[in-house]
Design a protein around this motif. Structure first.
Motif, short mmCIF file in Angstrom:
data_model
loop_
_atom_site.label_atom_id
_atom_site.label_comp_id
_atom_site.label_asym_id
_atom_site.label_seq_id
_atom_site.Cartn_x
_atom_site.Cartn_y
_atom_site.Cartn_z
N ALA A 131 -16.33 13.54 -5.64
CA ALA A 131 -15.94 14.78 -5.90
C ALA A 131 -14.91 15.08 -7.18
O ALA A 131 -14.38 16.20 -7.53
N ASP A 132 -15.00 13.96 -7.94
CA ASP A 132 -14.50 13.73 -9.22
C ASP A 132 -12.71 14.03 -9.00
O ASP A 132 -12.11 14.54 -9.98
N HIS A 133 -12.40 13.20 -7.95
CA HIS A 133 -10.78 12.97 -7.89
C HIS A 133 -10.40 11.87 -7.83
O HIS A 133 -11.24 10.63 -8.10
N VAL A 134 -9.13 11.52 -7.86
CA VAL A 134 -8.47 10.09 -7.70
C VAL A 134 -8.03 9.96 -6.65
O VAL A 134 -7.22 10.55 -6.10
N SER A 135 -8.07 8.63 -5.83
CA SER A 135 -7.62 8.34 -4.65
C SER A 135 -6.34 7.74 -4.88
O SER A 135 -6.17 6.84 -5.79
N ASP A 159 -12.93 6.57 -16.60
CA ASP A 159 -12.14 7.63 -15.67
C ASP A 159 -11.43 6.84 -14.87
O ASP A 159 -11.64 5.87 -14.32
N THR A 160 -10.13 7.52 -14.40
CA THR A 160 -9.42 6.83 -13.51
C THR A 160 -9.99 7.00 -12.20
O THR A 160 -10.40 8.07 -11.62
N MET A 161 -10.23 5.84 -11.34
CA MET A 161 -10.71 5.70 -10.29
C MET A 161 -9.75 5.98 -8.89
O MET A 161 -9.78 6.67 -8.18
N THR A 162 -8.60 5.30 -9.09
CA THR A 162 -7.60 5.15 -8.35
C THR A 162 -6.28 4.75 -8.63
O THR A 162 -6.06 4.22 -9.78
N GLN A 175 -12.50 23.13 -1.83
CA GLN A 175 -11.11 23.29 -1.84
C GLN A 175 -10.59 23.94 -3.41
O GLN A 175 -9.62 24.23 -3.63
N ASN A 176 -11.53 23.42 -4.03
CA ASN A 176 -11.29 24.19 -5.60
C ASN A 176 -9.98 23.55 -6.39
O ASN A 176 -9.24 24.09 -7.15
N PHE A 177 -9.92 22.28 -5.84
CA PHE A 177 -8.53 21.51 -6.44
C PHE A 177 -9.05 21.20 -8.07
O PHE A 177 -10.11 21.02 -8.33
N GLU A 178 -8.01 21.10 -8.98
CA GLU A 178 -8.34 20.91 -10.31
C GLU A 178 -9.07 19.55 -10.30
O GLU A 178 -8.80 18.45 -9.77
N GLN A 179 -9.83 19.23 -11.44
CA GLN A 179 -10.75 18.19 -11.56
C GLN A 179 -9.72 16.99 -11.86
O GLN A 179 -8.71 17.01 -12.48
N GLY A 180 -10.21 15.90 -11.16
CA GLY A 180 -9.13 14.54 -11.33
C GLY A 180 -7.99 14.82 -10.45
O GLY A 180 -6.89 14.09 -10.92
N SER A 181 -7.84 15.80 -9.61
CA SER A 181 -6.55 15.84 -8.59
C SER A 181 -6.40 14.47 -7.91
O SER A 181 -7.38 13.89 -7.71
N HIS A 182 -5.24 14.31 -7.45
CA HIS A 182 -4.81 12.96 -6.73
C HIS A 182 -5.08 13.01 -5.49
O HIS A 182 -4.16 14.14 -4.82
N ILE A 183 -5.58 12.44 -4.36
CA ILE A 183 -5.73 12.64 -3.07
C ILE A 183 -5.31 11.45 -2.52
O ILE A 183 -6.12 10.37 -2.76
N ALA A 184 -4.37 11.42 -1.52
CA ALA A 184 -4.06 10.19 -0.70
C ALA A 184 -4.78 9.85 0.39
O ALA A 184 -5.38 10.70 1.02
N ILE A 185 -4.84 8.60 0.83
CA ILE A 185 -5.47 8.33 2.24
C ILE A 185 -4.57 7.60 2.85
O ILE A 185 -3.76 6.48 2.25
#
Length: 547
Positions: A81-85, A163-166, A53-63
């Motif tokens: 994928a190097d993002h933040v939940s 690194d920020t995990m969540t 999806q090419n989101f910027e590294q460290g993007s915030h992704i909700a669950i």
């Protein structure tokens, strides 16, 4: 200790026990099992789909989903994928969903099992990319099966400890939720400290049913399973909870006070308290009866029981102890990865305490009685709220917990109330409601309670009765409550004695906004809803709202 990240633990089990069952998901009454190798493969495919999806590294992704196997898989895939939940409570209404997604600037959201999919999804802006877990008809840009078409990610990335995990949003018992920023290092340290304290093995079984958006389930179930390599099963629905619990027969089981009370009520609905007391007082029968009750609850294999997230009545703990269920209380908050204190191994003489600090957690009591702590488990900050972050820490770097407490000679901590909840009566005396509420919960007819009394001559308690109380007539209920009130008042200092118990008509729930998703009462909202009732004169010690 050297701290491992959750991904390193996944790689470890994927390699060393690939064929052992990790996750068990019931669908239409049948458990579908995922081995470590299968979980690893799905995580790698979903991670690759996210990278595409090419989101910027460290993007915030909700669950946003109830607990299920895919929740764990998604969480790990976001890390890989190097993002933040950014988990959202599955009971959240539109306002909360909108607030969390906007405040955390989420780029994408995974949507899973929900009770009100259409209504909740209406709160998600169109610019946020939607991914659907495989449950029913979820409107999304990408469906789960589509994501699994991606080839698995070949590399095994390891995030840095800082690194920020969540970002975990608090349950908002006093206003807008705050976003707690937790790193891989703090989370990993907490999971490892927990494993050391509980001495668990990869042979354990757990049931995951408390919200995974809450830190307790995230560390004590998801984290514990990843760091110890044991299996986790899920619940299909509220209706199947009891049979899923029996089918899994967990060896470790944690719950919250409200549910421990419901289980107790369920037992007492089948065996009246007098009869049960009689049976348990006969030595030859006690063990047989207790074992039968544990089997009926699905807890006959459990060796460790926990309770957290709100205070539990000592009377409830004593009741459970008689049937061979020794419940250890734990205490923590999102801000310290749920890792504060633990009453394990269980000690009867310490019932009413929240235990002693974990190894590596430095706990102290401030001059005003506040419990403050420091340790590798503590959060970095509140997301985008520097003022609130500054308020959360003392000048020398201790986290202010907002809880008041004392520490005994053995290092066991007892909570005496919340700083913000302490109120002042018309006599100018301060009253802490929580310890009084805990005493009143000794009466098994009471399900929920809120002690209040700001500017009243004496405090009062608002009471919600259990569904089982309906079978009794009013005079029996009045007598029972009056007896409890008199008994408790004898234990209280004169300024804290309750003037009356006021039985209200409606119960408090997440749905009507009076409980947080972790089933704590929203005191300020309850007080405003019942303002007139609280302020009115009470001529009797026990009164009903509708009278």
């Amino acid at each position: 200790m050297s701290v491992k990240t959750p991904l390193e633990m996944l790689y470890h089990w994927e390699k060393t026990t690939p064929d052992a069952v990790y996750l068990r998901q019931p669908i239409d009454g049948v458990f579908h099992d995922f081995t470590w190798a299968q979980v690893g493969e799905q995580v790698r495919r979903i991670a690759n789909a996210l990278i595409a999806q090419n989101f910027e590294q460290g993007s915030h992704i909700a669950i946003l989903s109830k607990n299920c196997a895919e929740w764990f898989i998604t969480d790990l895939a976001i890390m890989m994928a190097d993002h933040v939940s950014v988990p959202i409570y599955f009971t959240a209404g539109q306002e909360t969903i909108r607030y969390v997604l906007t405040h955390s600037n989420c780029q994408a959201i995974f949507i899973g099992k929900l009770d009100d999919t259409e209504h909740q999804c209406a709160a998600i802006d169109s610019h946020i990319t939607r991914f659907a877990m495989p449950y029913g008809d979820i409107p999304a840009r990408f469906q789960w099966q589509e994501l699994l078409q991606q080839p698995p990610l070949a590399s095994s990335p390891v995030p840095a400890a800082d690194d920020t995990m969540t970002i975990i949003y608090t349950s908002g018992s006093t206003g807008n939720p705050k976003g707690v920023v937790n790193t891989f290092g703090a989370y990993g340290w907490s999971c490892q400290a927990l494993a050391k304290a509980l001495k668990v093995s990869n042979q354990e079984r757990m049931l995951s049913y408390l919200p995974l958006a809450h830190i307790t389930e995230r560390v004590y179930v998801e984290g514990a399973s990843l760091y110890n390599g044991f299996s986790v099963a899920f619940v299909e629905s509220l209706d199947t909870f009891a049979e899923n619990l029996k089918a899994v027969s967990p060896t470790l089981f944690i719950s919250v006070p409200r549910l421990w009370t419901r289980f107790q009520m369920g037992v007492l609905a089948k065996i009246p308290p007098k009869k049960l007391n009689r049976l348990l007082s006969i030595p030859i029968l006690k063990g047989i009866v207790a074992k039968k009750i544990r089997q009926q609850l699905g807890l006959d294999s459990a060796r460790l029981f926990g309770s957290g997230s709100a205070p539990i009545s000592p009377a409830t703990l004593h009741w459970y102890e008689r049937i061979g269920i020794n419940i250890s209380e734990g205490w923590g908050m999102s801000e310290n990865n749920g890792l504060g204190t633990l009453s394990y191994p269980f000690r009867r003489d310490k019932i009413g305490c929240i235990g002693h600090p974990y190894d590596g957690v430095d706990l102290r009591i401030a001059e005003d009685g506040e419990i403050q702590l420091k340790g590798p488990c503590v959060m970095n900050e509140y997301y985008l709220e520097p003022e609130k972050t500054a308020e959360a820490f003392t000048a020398d770097g201790y986290l202010r917990t907002g809880d008041k407490g004392t520490v005994d000679a053995d290092g066991y901590v007892r909570i005496t109330g919340r700083l913000k909840e302490i109120f002042k009566t018309a006599k100018g005396k301060y009253v802490a409601p929580v310890p009084i509420e805990s005493l009143l919960m000794e009466n098994s007819l009471i399900e929920q309670i809120c002690v209040t009394g700001s500017n009243l001559k004496q405090p009062i308690a608002l009471v919600v009765l259990t569904p089982e109380a309906q079978v009794h007539d009013e005079s029996h209920l009045r007598q029972s409550l009056k007896h409890t009130l008199e008994h408790i008042n004898k234990k209280l200092e004169s300024h804290a004695r309750l003037d009356a118990l006021v039985v209200v008509n409606d119960s408090w729930s997440v749905e009507n906004g009076l409980l947080t998703p972790t089933l704590k009462i929203k005191r300020h909202l309850i007080e405003s809803k019942y303002h007139d009732l609280i302020q009115s004169e009470h001529s009797q010690p026990v009164v009903w709202q509708h009278h």
